[in-house]
Design a protein around this motif. Structure first.
Motif, PDB file in Angstrom:
ATOM      1  N   GLU A  79       6.156   5.668   5.757  1.00  0.00           N
ATOM      2  CA  GLU A  79       6.013   4.289   6.211  1.00  0.00           C
ATOM      3  C   GLU A  79       4.536   3.912   6.360  1.00  0.00           C
ATOM      4  N   ASN A  80       3.757   4.762   7.016  1.00  0.00           N
ATOM      5  CA  ASN A  80       2.321   4.477   7.175  1.00  0.00           C
ATOM      6  C   ASN A  80       1.621   4.402   5.829  1.00  0.00           C
ATOM      7  N   PHE A  81       1.962   5.323   4.934  1.00  0.00           N
ATOM      8  CA  PHE A  81       1.379   5.307   3.595  1.00  0.00           C
ATOM      9  C   PHE A  81       1.696   3.987   2.890  1.00  0.00           C
ATOM     10  N   ALA A  82       2.971   3.577   2.911  1.00  0.00           N
ATOM     11  CA  ALA A  82       3.402   2.365   2.206  1.00  0.00           C
ATOM     12  C   ALA A  82       2.715   1.122   2.755  1.00  0.00           C
ATOM     13  N   VAL A  83       2.747   0.964   4.060  1.00  0.00           N
ATOM     14  CA  VAL A  83       2.150  -0.228   4.675  1.00  0.00           C
ATOM     15  C   VAL A  83       0.647  -0.269   4.417  1.00  0.00           C
ATOM     16  N   ASN A  84      -0.025   0.862   4.590  1.00  0.00           N
ATOM     17  CA  ASN A  84      -1.475   0.892   4.352  1.00  0.00           C
ATOM     18  C   ASN A  84      -1.814   0.643   2.893  1.00  0.00           C
ATOM     19  N   TYR A  85      -1.017   1.174   1.979  1.00  0.00           N
ATOM     20  CA  TYR A  85      -1.254   0.961   0.554  1.00  0.00           C
ATOM     21  C   TYR A  85      -1.150  -0.527   0.230  1.00  0.00           C
ATOM     22  N   PHE A  86      -0.052  -1.149   0.678  1.00  0.00           N
ATOM     23  CA  PHE A  86       0.172  -2.564   0.379  1.00  0.00           C
ATOM     24  C   PHE A  86      -0.911  -3.428   1.025  1.00  0.00           C
ATOM     25  N   GLU A  87      -1.196  -3.194   2.288  1.00  0.00           N
ATOM     26  CA  GLU A  87      -2.155  -4.035   3.005  1.00  0.00           C
ATOM     27  C   GLU A  87      -3.579  -3.832   2.517  1.00  0.00           C
ATOM     28  N   SER A  88      -3.916  -2.633   2.056  1.00  0.00           N
ATOM     29  CA  SER A  88      -5.272  -2.423   1.531  1.00  0.00           C
ATOM     30  C   SER A  88      -5.464  -3.146   0.198  1.00  0.00           C
ATOM     31  N   ARG A  89      -4.377  -3.368  -0.514  1.00  0.00           N
ATOM     32  CA  ARG A  89      -4.461  -4.069  -1.799  1.00  0.00           C
ATOM     33  C   ARG A  89      -4.347  -5.586  -1.645  1.00  0.00           C
ATOM     34  N   TYR A  90      -3.478  -6.045  -0.733  1.00  0.00           N
ATOM     35  CA  TYR A  90      -3.170  -7.475  -0.653  1.00  0.00           C
ATOM     36  C   TYR A  90      -3.485  -8.133   0.685  1.00  0.00           C
ATOM     37  N   GLY A  91      -3.877  -7.386   1.681  1.00  0.00           N
ATOM     38  CA  GLY A  91      -4.101  -7.964   2.997  1.00  0.00           C
ATOM     39  C   GLY A  91      -2.875  -7.775   3.871  1.00  0.00           C
ATOM     40  N   THR A  92      -2.967  -8.268   5.106  1.00  0.00           N
ATOM     41  CA  THR A  92      -1.938  -7.954   6.085  1.00  0.00           C
ATOM     42  C   THR A  92      -0.704  -8.844   6.038  1.00  0.00           C
ATOM     43  N   HIS A  93      -0.769 -10.004   5.427  1.00  0.00           N
ATOM     44  CA  HIS A  93       0.390 -10.893   5.479  1.00  0.00           C
ATOM     45  C   HIS A  93       0.792 -11.442   4.115  1.00  0.00           C
ATOM     46  N   ASP A  94       0.322 -10.850   3.025  1.00  0.00           N
ATOM     47  CA  ASP A  94       0.694 -11.343   1.703  1.00  0.00           C
ATOM     48  C   ASP A  94       2.159 -11.008   1.439  1.00  0.00           C
ATOM     49  N   ASP A  95       2.769 -11.800   0.577  1.00  0.00           N
ATOM     50  CA  ASP A  95       4.186 -11.639   0.261  1.00  0.00           C
ATOM     51  C   ASP A  95       4.393 -10.492  -0.727  1.00  0.00           C
ATOM     52  N   GLY A  96       5.459  -9.733  -0.498  1.00  0.00           N
ATOM     53  CA  GLY A  96       5.772  -8.707  -1.475  1.00  0.00           C
ATOM     54  C   GLY A  96       6.614  -7.580  -0.938  1.00  0.00           C
ATOM     55  N   VAL A  97       6.838  -6.636  -1.831  1.00  0.00           N
ATOM     56  CA  VAL A  97       7.673  -5.470  -1.549  1.00  0.00           C
ATOM     57  C   VAL A  97       6.986  -4.246  -2.147  1.00  0.00           C
ATOM     58  N   ILE A  98       7.069  -3.139  -1.419  1.00  0.00           N
ATOM     59  CA  ILE A  98       6.543  -1.877  -1.938  1.00  0.00           C
ATOM     60  C   ILE A  98       7.623  -0.813  -1.792  1.00  0.00           C
ATOM     61  N   PHE A  99       7.818  -0.078  -2.875  1.00  0.00           N
ATOM     62  CA  PHE A  99       8.758   1.039  -2.895  1.00  0.00           C
ATOM     63  C   PHE A  99       7.951   2.296  -3.174  1.00  0.00           C
ATOM     64  N   VAL A 100       8.102   3.294  -2.305  1.00  0.00           N
ATOM     65  CA  VAL A 100       7.354   4.541  -2.439  1.00  0.00           C
ATOM     66  C   VAL A 100       8.326   5.704  -2.628  1.00  0.00           C
ATOM     67  N   ILE A 101       8.063   6.478  -3.665  1.00  0.00           N
ATOM     68  CA  ILE A 101       8.747   7.758  -3.853  1.00  0.00           C
ATOM     69  C   ILE A 101       7.733   8.806  -3.435  1.00  0.00           C
ATOM     70  N   TYR A 129      10.943   5.118   0.407  1.00  0.00           N
ATOM     71  CA  TYR A 129      10.750   4.115   1.448  1.00  0.00           C
ATOM     72  C   TYR A 129      10.519   2.756   0.800  1.00  0.00           C
ATOM     73  N   LEU A 130      11.205   1.761   1.332  1.00  0.00           N
ATOM     74  CA  LEU A 130      11.104   0.392   0.839  1.00  0.00           C
ATOM     75  C   LEU A 130      10.766  -0.501   2.022  1.00  0.00           C
ATOM     76  N   VAL A 131       9.734  -1.320   1.865  1.00  0.00           N
ATOM     77  CA  VAL A 131       9.346  -2.248   2.937  1.00  0.00           C
ATOM     78  C   VAL A 131       8.834  -3.543   2.309  1.00  0.00           C
ATOM     79  N   THR A 132       9.040  -4.634   3.027  1.00  0.00           N
ATOM     80  CA  THR A 132       8.565  -5.932   2.563  1.00  0.00           C
ATOM     81  C   THR A 132       7.517  -6.468   3.518  1.00  0.00           C
ATOM     82  N   GLU A 133       6.711  -7.382   3.000  1.00  0.00           N
ATOM     83  CA  GLU A 133       5.672  -8.040   3.783  1.00  0.00           C
ATOM     84  C   GLU A 133       5.771  -9.544   3.554  1.00  0.00           C
ATOM     85  N   GLY A 134       5.262 -10.311   4.503  1.00  0.00           N
ATOM     86  CA  GLY A 134       5.177 -11.764   4.345  1.00  0.00           C
ATOM     87  C   GLY A 134       6.543 -12.432   4.284  1.00  0.00           C
ATOM     88  N   SER A 135       6.618 -13.501   3.495  1.00  0.00           N
ATOM     89  CA  SER A 135       7.844 -14.316   3.442  1.00  0.00           C
ATOM     90  C   SER A 135       9.023 -13.597   2.793  1.00  0.00           C
TER      91      SER A 135
END
Length: 168
Positions: free
Chosen positions: A61-83, A91-97
């Motif tokens: 979870e920490n890896f996924a959230v940090n990966y997404f937020e380091s690339r797009y910022g803290t509130h950008d829209d999207g989904v990240i799936f990590v194997i 792990y699957l998590v969404t951000e933003g809208s």
């Protein structure tokens, strides 16, 4: 800095489909097919797939959230799936809208539906695992329904327990 296996940018929305196969779990053809499958999700937000077998975070979870937020910022829209074979977890998590349609319960239902492909009994078929995951992500974002058997099983068991307790 990760080396990206591929990126597709939606010219209308500016959102990206990004595939970062750090662990080299996928063939080049599988990467191209997954990027093509992820591209329609960019109508709603960024779509990211990361395959890793080593990272310095305490959890997937920490890896996924940090990966997404380091690339797009803290509130950008999207989904990240990590194997993540370092933690032996998907792990699957969404951000933003996108979180409105694809909340954490739905993300958990999707990974409950698809984790089996990443297991040894399915020869660690990471391609099918990711493909099925993004298929279900798109279905939900597009207003469709997905199977949620674990949700219904848990609700039935909870009802049964409450029923038994009410007689005690």
């Amino acid at each position: 800095t990760p080396v990206f296996a591929g990126t597709i940018t939606n010219k209308s929305t500016g959102y990206e489909a990004v595939l970062d196969d750090q662990a080299d779990f996928l063939t080049d053809d599988q990467e191209r097919a997954l990027l093509d499958q992820m591209a329609p999700i960019t109508a709603y937000g960024n779509a990211v797939l990361v395959c890793t077998d080593s990272h310095s975070y305490s959890s997937t979870e920490n890896f996924a959230v940090n990966y997404f937020e380091s690339r797009y910022g803290t509130h950008d829209d999207g989904v990240i799936f990590v194997i993540d074979m370092d933690c032996r977890e998907i792990y699957l998590v969404t951000e933003g809208s996108t979180r409105k349609a694809l909340n954490s319960a739905r993300c958990n239902s999707i990974t409950d539906n698809t984790y089996i492909y990443a297991t040894e009994s399915h020869d660690r078929d990471f391609y099918t695992c990711a493909s099925e995951t993004f298929s279900q992500v798109y279905t939900v974002l597009n207003g469709g329904k997905i199977a949620q058997p674990m949700k219904y099983i848990c609700n039935a068991l909870l009802s049964l327990i409450i029923g038994i307790l009410s007689f005690i």
